[in-house]
Design an enzyme around this catalytic site. Sequence first.
Site, PDB file in Angstrom:
ATOM      1  N   PHE A 171       0.758  -1.178  -0.012  1.00  0.00           N
ATOM      2  CA  PHE A 171       0.087  -0.124  -0.056  1.00  0.00           C
ATOM      3  C   PHE A 171       0.768   1.188  -0.151  1.00  0.00           C
ATOM      4  O   PHE A 171       0.599   2.118   0.634  1.00  0.00           O
ATOM      5  CB  PHE A 171      -0.993  -0.001   1.375  1.00  0.00           C
ATOM      6  CG  PHE A 171      -1.750  -1.359   1.300  1.00  0.00           C
ATOM      7  CD1 PHE A 171      -2.717  -1.562   0.272  1.00  0.00           C
ATOM      8  CD2 PHE A 171      -1.727  -2.142   2.426  1.00  0.00           C
ATOM      9  CE1 PHE A 171      -3.484  -2.571   0.459  1.00  0.00           C
ATOM     10  CE2 PHE A 171      -2.420  -3.460   2.195  1.00  0.00           C
ATOM     11  CZ  PHE A 171      -3.294  -3.541   1.333  1.00  0.00           C
ATOM     12  N   ARG A 172       2.108   1.196  -0.348  1.00  0.00           N
ATOM     13  CA  ARG A 172       2.979   2.218  -0.752  1.00  0.00           C
ATOM     14  C   ARG A 172       3.309   2.904   0.768  1.00  0.00           C
ATOM     15  O   ARG A 172       3.554   4.009   0.742  1.00  0.00           O
ATOM     16  CB  ARG A 172       2.338   3.424  -1.467  1.00  0.00           C
ATOM     17  CG  ARG A 172       2.215   2.886  -3.036  1.00  0.00           C
ATOM     18  CD  ARG A 172       1.413   4.187  -3.826  1.00  0.00           C
ATOM     19  NE  ARG A 172       0.995   3.381  -4.970  1.00  0.00           N
ATOM     20  CZ  ARG A 172       1.672   3.508  -6.228  1.00  0.00           C
ATOM     21  NH1 ARG A 172       2.673   3.883  -6.110  1.00  0.00           N
ATOM     22  NH2 ARG A 172       1.127   2.760  -7.283  1.00  0.00           N
ATOM     23  N   HIS A 173       3.426   1.951   1.749  1.00  0.00           N
ATOM     24  CA  HIS A 173       3.754   2.408   2.883  1.00  0.00           C
ATOM     25  C   HIS A 173       5.310   2.159   3.125  1.00  0.00           C
ATOM     26  O   HIS A 173       5.658   1.457   3.845  1.00  0.00           O
ATOM     27  CB  HIS A 173       2.933   1.768   4.119  1.00  0.00           C
ATOM     28  CG  HIS A 173       1.674   2.210   3.960  1.00  0.00           C
ATOM     29  ND1 HIS A 173       0.737   1.876   5.086  1.00  0.00           N
ATOM     30  CD2 HIS A 173       0.643   2.936   3.389  1.00  0.00           C
ATOM     31  CE1 HIS A 173      -0.456   2.336   4.868  1.00  0.00           C
ATOM     32  NE2 HIS A 173      -0.584   2.949   3.831  1.00  0.00           N
ATOM     33  N   HIS A 174       6.022   2.618   2.318  1.00  0.00           N
ATOM     34  CA  HIS A 174       7.288   2.122   2.094  1.00  0.00           C
ATOM     35  C   HIS A 174       8.060   2.598   3.131  1.00  0.00           C
ATOM     36  O   HIS A 174       7.775   3.684   3.814  1.00  0.00           O
ATOM     37  CB  HIS A 174       7.970   2.708   0.780  1.00  0.00           C
ATOM     38  CG  HIS A 174       6.941   2.498  -0.535  1.00  0.00           C
ATOM     39  ND1 HIS A 174       6.449   1.439  -0.573  1.00  0.00           N
ATOM     40  CD2 HIS A 174       6.417   3.453  -1.484  1.00  0.00           C
ATOM     41  CE1 HIS A 174       5.783   1.250  -1.770  1.00  0.00           C
ATOM     42  NE2 HIS A 174       5.869   2.928  -2.485  1.00  0.00           N
TER      43      HIS A 174
END
Length: 193
Positions: A171-174
């Site tokens: 979820f692009r919570h990189h």
Amino acid sequence: MQLPDPMRLFQEWFAEACDREKSDATAMALATADSSGRPSVRMVLLKQADARGFVFYTNLASPKAEDLRANPRAELCLQWPALERQVRIAGPVENVRAEEADAYFATRPRLSQIGAWASHQSQPMNGRSALEQAVAIAAIRFGVKTVPRPLFWSGFRVVPQQIEFWHQQPFRHHDRQRFTRSGTAWRHEWLFP
Ligand SMILES: Cc1cc2nc3c(=O)[nH]c(=O)nc-3n(C[C@H](O)[C@H](O)[C@H](O)COP(=O)(O)O)c2cc1C
């Protein structure tokens, strides 16, 4: 908790990339800028990475080398899709010492050594035959002798002032970690993705 050393973390990620990446894990984008600030980017190969910095080799009359003489700072970017990771390295650039460049040049395949002599890198040429002719002339010139390193071919070392590690997460919570050199130590920060 002890903070990770960015060079150790780099070596860990790099070893994994060499193991798992299908394409060349040493390929990296090199960004330079000329004296007026005009940016250029191109791929080069990482040939050495240690506490002193990150080394690549090139033609010293090429546009990138001209940029680095006018403005000796660069950024490198390595991407390893198999690991879903990226590393960015920024800092001043220094010349690799002649003995170090000689030692590396001596390890290259003979045809690559001859290619270094034959190529006026990034200069226009009169069709592919111009390269073939230049290669043939260099091959005859050296015959069976050892091919010395051309003085117009050497390495640059990017001395890291900042190293950023990016690791893809769902979820692009990189994850992004940035290390900034401060004297002999490294300051560590987490960055929003
Ligand atoms: C994967 C890859 C690796 C490359 N490695 C190098 C290299 O290590 N040194 C080099 O001079 N050019 C390398 N090149 C070619 C450069 O990208 C570039 O075309 C050339 O160096 C001229 O750049 P310049 O005109 O900006 O100086 C590589 C190209 C690719 C696609």
